[in-house]
Design an enzyme around this catalytic site. Structure first.
Site, mmCIF file in Angstrom:
data_model
loop_
_atom_site.group_PDB
_atom_site.id
_atom_site.type_symbol
_atom_site.label_atom_id
_atom_site.label_comp_id
_atom_site.label_asym_id
_atom_site.label_seq_id
_atom_site.Cartn_x
_atom_site.Cartn_y
_atom_site.Cartn_z
ATOM 1 N N HIS A 63 0.434 -1.078 -0.174
ATOM 2 C CA HIS A 63 0.017 0.099 -0.033
ATOM 3 C C HIS A 63 1.264 0.775 -0.054
ATOM 4 O O HIS A 63 1.876 1.221 -0.229
ATOM 5 C CB HIS A 63 -0.824 -0.088 0.624
ATOM 6 N N HIS A 65 1.125 4.296 2.323
ATOM 7 C CA HIS A 65 1.158 4.474 3.589
ATOM 8 C C HIS A 65 3.021 4.711 3.160
ATOM 9 O O HIS A 65 4.310 4.048 3.051
ATOM 10 C CB HIS A 65 1.427 4.219 4.377
ATOM 11 N N ASP A 67 5.881 4.492 4.860
ATOM 12 C CA ASP A 67 6.615 3.796 5.492
ATOM 13 C C ASP A 67 6.664 2.561 4.893
ATOM 14 O O ASP A 67 7.852 1.315 5.012
ATOM 15 C CB ASP A 67 6.458 3.582 7.145
ATOM 16 N N HIS A 68 5.746 2.538 3.744
ATOM 17 C CA HIS A 68 6.258 1.251 3.020
ATOM 18 C C HIS A 68 6.726 1.416 1.489
ATOM 19 O O HIS A 68 7.003 0.333 0.323
ATOM 20 C CB HIS A 68 4.639 0.543 2.595
ATOM 21 N N HIS A 141 -6.732 -2.867 5.960
ATOM 22 C CA HIS A 141 -6.559 -1.642 6.990
ATOM 23 C C HIS A 141 -7.331 -0.699 6.776
ATOM 24 O O HIS A 141 -8.497 -0.559 6.203
ATOM 25 C CB HIS A 141 -5.040 -1.599 5.547
ATOM 26 N N ASP A 209 0.506 -4.411 7.332
ATOM 27 C CA ASP A 209 -0.180 -3.752 7.552
ATOM 28 C C ASP A 209 -2.090 -4.205 6.908
ATOM 29 O O ASP A 209 -2.633 -3.140 6.598
ATOM 30 C CB ASP A 209 -0.622 -3.258 6.831
ATOM 31 N N HIS A 267 8.028 -5.582 11.279
ATOM 32 C CA HIS A 267 6.930 -4.194 11.249
ATOM 33 C C HIS A 267 6.732 -4.163 12.684
ATOM 34 O O HIS A 267 5.407 -3.582 12.698
ATOM 35 C CB HIS A 267 5.522 -4.711 10.854
#
EC number: 3.1.26.11
Length: 307
Positions: A63, A65, A67-68, A141, A209, A267
């Site tokens: 996805h 976000h 941090d990914h 999520h 997530d 994570h």
């Protein structure tokens, strides 16, 4: 000899810490390199791990976000700079197309034509990926997110003692594997089933997530290697549900009920330091009695040997 191992490039959720980089995982699998969720700093972590852009054949983003995916610009530009000639397939949720475009073309650089984009949409997506099939399923999520699963096709294991008993050597063995039958030196017909046994294909799953949901269990079903988020301890279960994450206990439950073989926890919330790691492991182990690995940056975790 085939190499099947997970190289951990980062294990922190949301923000990096002194000891943990943001997400990043390279799964090496029989000549393919699946880079999952390259967070900020992934390019540098790859250098520390002895990896190069040439090791990447897939970029799989769960996805959009930060941090990914904030490592995508550096990774793409490194692929271009280092002259990677093979195709690199990029899979990501189609709903995040606008964010992907910004990451893909974040700065001025001499671009590359080897990136093949595969936006993901719908209840299930299956893509051929060299020696395996890559399946993506939507998870639960706060934004659209996909989990991934790699499946090797089932095959057959040749049995040397039976081959010798029938007088089969060298080219005759190869022909038996290709064609299913051969004529032995004594004139008899030998079938593949007589000199081999079924060999189940191996699999790996990447679940990131998500709250508990059916798709998480489907991705993990029978996986030899299950890489899964365990952002919180059970004391923060309410936060996990609110923000769309799993606890370590829930990760262990998924592994147990899905009959996974090796569970990799990762994570982690920045609230946890090394002193909390035994608690994360203990919570997962309450449900899952198999092999559990708590991921650390720059560690290499092999897929378990075939049963």
């Amino acid at each position: 000899m085939s190499i099947r191992e997970l190289i951990v490039l980062g294990t922190s959720s949301a923000v990096p810490t002194r000891l943990r980089n943001q997400n990043g995982y390279l799964l090496r699998w029989d000549g393919e390199g699946f880079l999952f969720d390259p967070g900020e700093g992934t390019q540098r972590q790859m250098s520390h791990a002895g990896l190069s852009a040439h090791d990447i054949t897939w970029i799989c983003v769960t996805h959009l976000h930060g941090d990914h995916c904030l490592g995508v610009p550096g990774v793409v530009q490194r692929i271009a700079r280092d002259g990677v000639a093979h195709q690199v397939t990029a899979a990501y949720p189609a709903s995040g197309e606008a964010y992907w475009r910004r990451l893909r073309h974040a700065t001025l650089f001499a671009d590359t034509t080897v990136i093949a984009e595969r936006p993901l949409a719908g209840p299930s997506v299956t893509l051929p990926a060299g020696p395996v099939t890559l399946t993506a399923l939507p998870l639960s999520h706060t934004v659209p997110v996909y989990g991934y699963r790699l499946d090797e096709p089932d095959g057959r294991r040749m049995l040397p003692d039976r081959l010798r008993a029938r007088g089969l050597t060298g080219p005759l063995i190869g022909r038996l594997q290709r064609e299913g039958t051969v004529t032995a030196p004594d004139g008899s017909t030998v079938t593949l089933a007589e000199c081999s046994e079924p060999r189940p294909g191996q699999s790996a799953a990447f679940v990131m997530d998500t709250r508990l949901c059916d798709a998480a269990f489907r991705l993990a079903e029978g996986a030899d290697l299950l890489v899964i988020e365990s952002t919180y301890l059970s004391a923060e279960a309410r936060l996990a549900e609110e923000y769309g994450h799993l606890t370590a206990a829930q990760a262990g439950r998924i592994a147990a009920e899905s009959n996974a073989r090796r569970l990799v926890l990762t994570h982690f919330s920045e609230r946890y330091d090394p002193a909390d790691e035994p608690r994360l492991l203990d919570e997962a182990a309450k449900s899952f009695s198999g092999d559990i690995v708590l991921a650390h940056d720059l560690t290499r975790i092999p897929a378990p040997e075939r049963t």
